[in-house]
Motif scaffolding. Structure first.
Motif, mmCIF file in Angstrom:
data_model
loop_
_atom_site.group_PDB
_atom_site.id
_atom_site.type_symbol
_atom_site.label_atom_id
_atom_site.label_comp_id
_atom_site.label_asym_id
_atom_site.label_seq_id
_atom_site.Cartn_x
_atom_site.Cartn_y
_atom_site.Cartn_z
ATOM 1 N N SER A 19 0.852 -1.188 0.000
ATOM 2 C CA SER A 19 0.000 0.000 0.000
ATOM 3 C C SER A 19 0.887 1.237 0.000
ATOM 4 N N ASP A 20 0.294 2.386 -0.250
ATOM 5 C CA ASP A 20 1.056 3.638 -0.246
ATOM 6 C C ASP A 20 1.689 3.904 1.114
ATOM 7 N N SER A 21 0.971 3.630 2.192
ATOM 8 C CA SER A 21 1.526 3.867 3.521
ATOM 9 C C SER A 21 2.698 2.924 3.805
ATOM 10 N N GLU A 22 2.628 1.689 3.316
ATOM 11 C CA GLU A 22 3.748 0.759 3.492
ATOM 12 C C GLU A 22 4.968 1.219 2.690
ATOM 13 N N ILE A 23 4.733 1.767 1.512
ATOM 14 C CA ILE A 23 5.826 2.294 0.688
ATOM 15 C C ILE A 23 6.494 3.475 1.388
ATOM 16 N N ILE A 24 5.694 4.391 1.904
ATOM 17 C CA ILE A 24 6.226 5.571 2.585
ATOM 18 C C ILE A 24 7.055 5.149 3.804
ATOM 19 N N THR A 25 6.558 4.189 4.562
ATOM 20 C CA THR A 25 7.275 3.711 5.744
ATOM 21 C C THR A 25 8.578 3.016 5.352
ATOM 22 N N ALA A 26 8.545 2.204 4.304
ATOM 23 C CA ALA A 26 9.751 1.490 3.861
ATOM 24 C C ALA A 26 10.836 2.463 3.409
ATOM 25 N N ILE A 27 10.447 3.520 2.718
ATOM 26 C CA ILE A 27 11.424 4.515 2.263
ATOM 27 C C ILE A 27 12.005 5.273 3.459
ATOM 28 N N ALA A 28 11.176 5.579 4.438
ATOM 29 C CA ALA A 28 11.668 6.264 5.644
ATOM 30 C C ALA A 28 12.658 5.382 6.401
ATOM 31 N N GLU A 29 12.363 4.094 6.506
ATOM 32 C CA GLU A 29 13.270 3.165 7.186
ATOM 33 C C GLU A 29 14.599 3.073 6.434
ATOM 34 N N TYR A 30 14.544 3.030 5.113
ATOM 35 C CA TYR A 30 15.751 2.963 4.289
ATOM 36 C C TYR A 30 16.621 4.202 4.498
ATOM 37 N N LYS A 31 15.994 5.367 4.484
ATOM 38 C CA LYS A 31 16.740 6.617 4.638
ATOM 39 C C LYS A 31 17.292 6.792 6.051
ATOM 40 N N ALA A 32 16.672 6.157 7.030
ATOM 41 C CA ALA A 32 17.119 6.298 8.413
ATOM 42 C C ALA A 32 18.333 5.424 8.733
ATOM 43 N N LYS A 33 18.627 4.464 7.864
ATOM 44 C CA LYS A 33 19.745 3.555 8.133
ATOM 45 C C LYS A 33 21.078 4.201 7.794
ATOM 46 N N ARG A 34 22.091 3.770 8.498
ATOM 47 C CA ARG A 34 23.450 4.201 8.176
ATOM 48 C C ARG A 34 23.905 3.478 6.921
ATOM 49 N N TYR A 35 24.875 4.058 6.240
ATOM 50 C CA TYR A 35 25.375 3.465 5.008
ATOM 51 C C TYR A 35 25.904 2.059 5.250
ATOM 52 N N SER A 36 26.536 1.832 6.386
ATOM 53 C CA SER A 36 27.104 0.518 6.689
ATOM 54 C C SER A 36 26.032 -0.550 6.910
ATOM 55 N N GLU A 37 24.804 -0.136 7.163
ATOM 56 C CA GLU A 37 23.704 -1.081 7.373
ATOM 57 C C GLU A 37 23.006 -1.468 6.072
ATOM 58 N N LEU A 38 23.302 -0.774 4.996
ATOM 59 C CA LEU A 38 22.635 -1.021 3.728
ATOM 60 C C LEU A 38 23.371 -2.093 2.931
ATOM 61 N N THR A 39 22.596 -2.951 2.291
ATOM 62 C CA THR A 39 23.148 -3.998 1.444
ATOM 63 C C THR A 39 22.660 -3.797 0.016
ATOM 64 N N GLN A 40 23.174 -4.596 -0.887
ATOM 65 C CA GLN A 40 22.713 -4.518 -2.269
ATOM 66 C C GLN A 40 21.216 -4.826 -2.354
ATOM 67 N N ALA A 41 20.765 -5.760 -1.530
ATOM 68 C CA ALA A 41 19.341 -6.102 -1.520
ATOM 69 C C ALA A 41 18.484 -4.924 -1.052
ATOM 70 N N SER A 42 18.946 -4.195 -0.050
ATOM 71 C CA SER A 42 18.160 -3.050 0.420
ATOM 72 C C SER A 42 18.148 -1.932 -0.610
ATOM 73 N N HIS A 43 19.262 -1.742 -1.334
ATOM 74 C CA HIS A 43 19.284 -0.747 -2.414
ATOM 75 C C HIS A 43 18.295 -1.128 -3.520
ATOM 76 N N GLU A 44 18.298 -2.404 -3.897
ATOM 77 C CA GLU A 44 17.400 -2.876 -4.952
ATOM 78 C C GLU A 44 15.941 -2.740 -4.530
ATOM 79 N N LEU A 45 15.645 -3.091 -3.295
ATOM 80 C CA LEU A 45 14.275 -2.950 -2.794
ATOM 81 C C LEU A 45 13.841 -1.495 -2.834
ATOM 82 N N ASN A 46 14.697 -0.592 -2.387
ATOM 83 C CA ASN A 46 14.369 0.830 -2.409
ATOM 84 C C ASN A 46 14.137 1.330 -3.830
#
Length: 88
Positions: A19-46
């Motif tokens: 849903s739109d609200s799930e998308i908005i929340t997922a993007i906020a969670e992605y942006k809140a993470k530190r660079y060291s916490e991000l993986t290729q899978a998280s980049h692709e999902l975003n």
């Protein structure tokens, strides 16, 4: 034996089902993470989530929300996360 697997679907189909609200929340969670916490899978999902948002809403900006983990952590020091004083 594999009764616990509900359904296997592609990333595209999964993101389309959000849903739109799930998308908005997922993007906020992605942006809140530190660079060291991000993986290729998280980049692709975003990337897929942003594509779905643009296909649904065109050039409309993605609303900004506070990520859930930002609500309970004090990020004043980038090297550590300290719990806020919570009155429960």
């Amino acid at each position: 034996m594999l009764g616990y697997v509900l359904e296997v679907s592609s990333l595209h189909h999964y993101v389309q089902s959000l849903s739109d609200s799930e998308i908005i929340t997922a993007i906020a969670e992605y942006k809140a993470k530190r660079y060291s916490e991000l993986t290729q899978a998280s980049h692709e999902l975003n990337e897929q989530i942003v594509k779905v948002w643009k296909s649904r809403h065109g050039k409309s900006p993605i609303p900004r929300v506070i990520a859930e983990n930002a609500l309970i952590f004090n990020n004043s020091d980038e090297n550590t996360c300290k719990f806020e004083n919570l009155a429960l």
